[in-house]
Design an enzyme around this catalytic site. Structure first.
Site, PDB file in Angstrom:
ATOM      1  N   ARG A  70       0.925  -1.488  -0.126  1.00 30.36           N
ATOM      2  CA  ARG A  70      -0.306   0.057  -0.118  1.00 30.36           C
ATOM      3  C   ARG A  70       0.808   1.339   0.041  1.00 30.36           C
ATOM      4  O   ARG A  70       0.186   2.583  -0.587  1.00 30.36           O
ATOM      5  CB  ARG A  70      -1.396  -0.312   0.954  1.00 30.36           C
ATOM      6  CG  ARG A  70      -1.721  -1.263   1.542  1.00 30.36           C
ATOM      7  CD  ARG A  70      -2.992  -1.334   0.147  1.00 30.36           C
ATOM      8  NE  ARG A  70      -3.439  -2.646   0.833  1.00 30.36           N
ATOM      9  CZ  ARG A  70      -4.438  -2.828  -0.727  1.00 30.36           C
ATOM     10  NH1 ARG A  70      -4.028  -2.760  -2.194  1.00 30.36           N
ATOM     11  NH2 ARG A  70      -4.992  -3.783  -0.104  1.00 30.36           N
ATOM     12  N   ASP A 158      -1.292  -6.515 -11.312  1.00 26.02           N
ATOM     13  CA  ASP A 158      -2.885  -7.015  -9.643  1.00 26.02           C
ATOM     14  C   ASP A 158      -3.729  -6.019  -9.494  1.00 26.02           C
ATOM     15  O   ASP A 158      -3.496  -4.892  -9.481  1.00 26.02           O
ATOM     16  CB  ASP A 158      -1.963  -8.113  -9.106  1.00 26.02           C
ATOM     17  CG  ASP A 158      -3.009  -8.572  -8.428  1.00 26.02           C
ATOM     18  OD1 ASP A 158      -3.759  -9.347  -8.894  1.00 26.02           O
ATOM     19  OD2 ASP A 158      -2.842  -8.291  -7.050  1.00 26.02           O
ATOM     20  N   HIS A 185      -3.777 -11.066 -13.067  1.00 18.12           N
ATOM     21  CA  HIS A 185      -5.045 -11.123 -12.006  1.00 18.12           C
ATOM     22  C   HIS A 185      -5.812 -11.211 -13.273  1.00 18.12           C
ATOM     23  O   HIS A 185      -6.240 -10.183 -13.964  1.00 18.12           O
ATOM     24  CB  HIS A 185      -4.689 -10.007 -11.436  1.00 18.12           C
ATOM     25  CG  HIS A 185      -6.416  -9.571 -10.834  1.00 18.12           C
ATOM     26  ND1 HIS A 185      -6.275  -9.201  -9.480  1.00 18.12           N
ATOM     27  CD2 HIS A 185      -7.544  -9.646 -11.498  1.00 18.12           C
ATOM     28  CE1 HIS A 185      -7.753  -9.082  -9.645  1.00 18.12           C
ATOM     29  NE2 HIS A 185      -8.142  -9.157 -10.635  1.00 18.12           N
ATOM     30  N   ASP A 310      -1.997 -13.026  -0.470  1.00 15.70           N
ATOM     31  CA  ASP A 310      -2.690 -11.766  -1.169  1.00 15.70           C
ATOM     32  C   ASP A 310      -2.869 -10.677  -0.476  1.00 15.70           C
ATOM     33  O   ASP A 310      -4.457 -10.127  -0.046  1.00 15.70           O
ATOM     34  CB  ASP A 310      -3.831 -12.458  -2.103  1.00 15.70           C
ATOM     35  CG  ASP A 310      -4.425 -10.676  -3.232  1.00 15.70           C
ATOM     36  OD1 ASP A 310      -4.456  -9.859  -2.983  1.00 15.70           O
ATOM     37  OD2 ASP A 310      -5.200 -11.126  -3.891  1.00 15.70           O
ATOM     38  N   HIS A 314      -6.862  -3.071   4.244  1.00 12.29           N
ATOM     39  CA  HIS A 314      -7.476  -1.891   4.520  1.00 12.29           C
ATOM     40  C   HIS A 314      -7.628  -0.902   5.746  1.00 12.29           C
ATOM     41  O   HIS A 314      -7.837  -1.506   7.209  1.00 12.29           O
ATOM     42  CB  HIS A 314      -9.313  -2.310   3.502  1.00 12.29           C
ATOM     43  CG  HIS A 314      -8.589  -2.650   2.584  1.00 12.29           C
ATOM     44  ND1 HIS A 314      -8.193  -1.863   1.174  1.00 12.29           N
ATOM     45  CD2 HIS A 314      -8.953  -3.692   1.701  1.00 12.29           C
ATOM     46  CE1 HIS A 314      -8.376  -2.452  -0.252  1.00 12.29           C
ATOM     47  NE2 HIS A 314      -8.652  -3.405   0.415  1.00 12.29           N
ATOM     48  N   PHE A 328     -13.074  -4.601  -1.443  1.00 10.75           N
ATOM     49  CA  PHE A 328     -12.198  -6.186  -1.835  1.00 10.75           C
ATOM     50  C   PHE A 328     -10.574  -6.334  -0.716  1.00 10.75           C
ATOM     51  O   PHE A 328      -9.709  -5.202  -1.454  1.00 10.75           O
ATOM     52  CB  PHE A 328     -11.619  -6.335  -3.124  1.00 10.75           C
ATOM     53  CG  PHE A 328     -12.856  -6.933  -3.903  1.00 10.75           C
ATOM     54  CD1 PHE A 328     -13.474  -7.654  -3.934  1.00 10.75           C
ATOM     55  CD2 PHE A 328     -13.780  -5.513  -4.967  1.00 10.75           C
ATOM     56  CE1 PHE A 328     -15.071  -8.124  -4.664  1.00 10.75           C
ATOM     57  CE2 PHE A 328     -14.535  -5.280  -5.941  1.00 10.75           C
ATOM     58  CZ  PHE A 328     -15.321  -7.130  -5.689  1.00 10.75           C
ATOM     59  N   GLY A 329     -10.670  -7.810  -0.561  1.00 12.04           N
ATOM     60  CA  GLY A 329      -8.909  -7.292  -0.031  1.00 12.04           C
ATOM     61  C   GLY A 329      -9.117  -7.837   1.655  1.00 12.04           C
ATOM     62  O   GLY A 329      -9.814  -6.939   2.715  1.00 12.04           O
TER      63      GLY A 329
HETATM   64 ZN    ZN Z   1      -5.317  -9.626  -7.676  1.00  9.02          ZN
END
Ligand code: ZN
Length: 439
Positions: A70, A158, A185, A310, A314, A328-329
């Site tokens: 990030r 990705d 991805h 992965d 966040h 997502f994540g």
């Molecule tokens: Zn991905």
């Protein structure tokens, strides 16, 4: 600095052997029968630190080829400092940072912003990706892959699939010329229909919009055919569907230079485990039970080469918005090994040897990381090590994570297997119980 790791089960080319390791000048020296040696007291007196490793397993540090750090750009979600601390706590000594940061590493100038922070703040080794496209959006023109090439693990957009066949073809031709892997991805945006969880039983019964499996495997199919025609080395990120596994299995059978990864959550959970919470939302989504079974078969027969987390942190507020509205994540670095060890090895789905290959040997082989990195502990190797406690049961508590991200579907799970000490270049970067709160 001399450190003696005393009496551990050491993961050598012959399997686990009870040994003492002397770590000196960042390198490993195996030492035998220290107990019987009359020089033992002399050696113990000459080292700076002794770490008792009774009933512990000493392995090369894990390698994660799929991590979102990030930074630069989104430091409120994670920084290179907090993300690498999380990696150290998880037993990782090398992680590869995905390029969906700001500025996106599409040029050497942009990449240097990230490389400078890595140099300054990373506590474990970080190898960045370069983007495939100039904006990392799966659509713009190609990035300056040639100038990035010496500094990056591979190329990936990705977070986004490469939307046109022509663009992926151009990327593969350039990657092949540069001797690099394309890491994809796979997500066809024309098949998404605003979905956000798997298009399966849970989505139907709870009134959610689903993401179909074909949004993934249609691109895997396209890319495998391109890689076969062009002779490009190609790697699929976070495989989640049974169809993708079958396409990759068939391609490997034909000798195509394709590899892939999946992540712990796809092997352990399915959409039957979903709850109305953001910590169950990631992309690709948790799929159906048949997909999960196919992924397990894929790791058992070698179709799936490696496991990556992965890790995608966040902010807390962002992930508090439920399944539909959260981004997502999920985070993964600090619970991947315990989750995998408990659910796969303890349940006799794969052996510990196999799990260690999925986490260490396979990424080293695929991305040519050998040399500085070993998949087994040998004399003279760089001392990038994790010391594992495989026995102590504990409850995953994301509030204790060193990552800024706390969102994981494994919060509260009872597991065993964790790193008690992680070492990079012979330097201890994580010790269980130490206070890292102010880092
Ligand atoms: Zn991905």
């Amino acid at each position: 600095m001399k450190t003696l790791l005393k009496n551990g089960m050491v993961y050598t080319p012959c399997g686990f052997e009870q040994k003492n390791l002397l770590v000196e000048d960042g390198k490993v020296f195996l030492s035998f029968d220290l107990e019987a040696d009359s020089a033992v007291n002399k050696l113990e007196a000459s080292v700076d630190k002794i770490v008792a490793c009774d009933n512990k397993y000493i392995v090369p540090g894990f390698v994660d080829v799929h991590v979102h750090l990030r930074e630069p750009g989104f430091f409120y979600k994670e920084t290179i400092k907090t993300g690498t601390m999380a990696g150290a706590r998880g037993g990782y000594t090398t992680i590869c940072s995905m390029p969906n940061v700001n500025p996106a590493p599409a040029t050497l100038e942009a990449l240097k912003v990230q490389l400078d922070i890595i140099e300054r703040d990373a506590v474990i080794k970080v190898i960045p990706y370069g983007t495939i496209t100039s904006r990392g959006d799966g659509r713009s023109r190609l990035a300056d892959m040639e100038e990035l090439s010496p500094y990056v693990l591979a190329f990936s957009d990705d977070g986004k699939g490469i939307q046109s066949k022509e663009l992926m073809e151009a990327a593969m031709i350039e990657a092949k010329r540069l001797g690099k892997v394309i890491v994809a991805h796979c997500e066809d945006e024309s098949l998404l229909h605003n979905g956000y969880i798997h298009d399966g039983e849970y989505a139907r019964s709870h009134g959610h919009r689903g993401i179909s499996s074909d949004s993934e495997w249609v691109q895997v199919m396209r890319d495998v055919q391109l890689a076969e025609a062009l002779g490009c080395r190609y790697h699929v990120c976070h495989v989640s569907t049974a169809e993708s596994v079958e396409i990759i299995r068939a391609a490997k059978g034909r000798g195509v230079g394709v590899t892939c990864e999946t992540a712990p959550h796809y092997l352990v959970l399915s959409d039957a485990d979903l709850r109305e919470e953001g910590r169950f939302k990631m992309n690709p989504p948790l799929r159906g039970a048949a997909d999960r079974a196919a992924l397990i078969a894929g790791i058992q027969d070698g179709t799936i080469d490696m496991l990556a987390t992965d890790h995608a942190p966040h902010g807390e507020e962002e992930k508090s918005r439920g399944l539909e509205k959260s981004p997502f994540g999920i985070v993964g670095l600090e619970c991947a090994f315990p989750v995998l060890y408990t659910n796969l090895v303890k349940r006799h789905i794969i052996t510990l040897d196999k799990l260690l290959d999925l986490l260490i040997g396979a990424p080293i082989r695929r991305f040519n990381l050998a040399g500085p990195r070993n998949s087994r502990i040998e004399e003279g190797m760089t001392a990038d090590l994790a010391i594992l406690d495989l026995d102590t049961e504990f409850t995953i508590d994301s509030k204790t994570f060193l990552s800024k991200g706390k969102s994981t579907p494994f919060d509260g799970a009872r597991v065993q297997g964790h790193s008690v000490l992680t070492m990079v270049d012979g330097k201890i970067v994580y010790t269980e119980g130490a206070d890292y709160a102010n880092n």
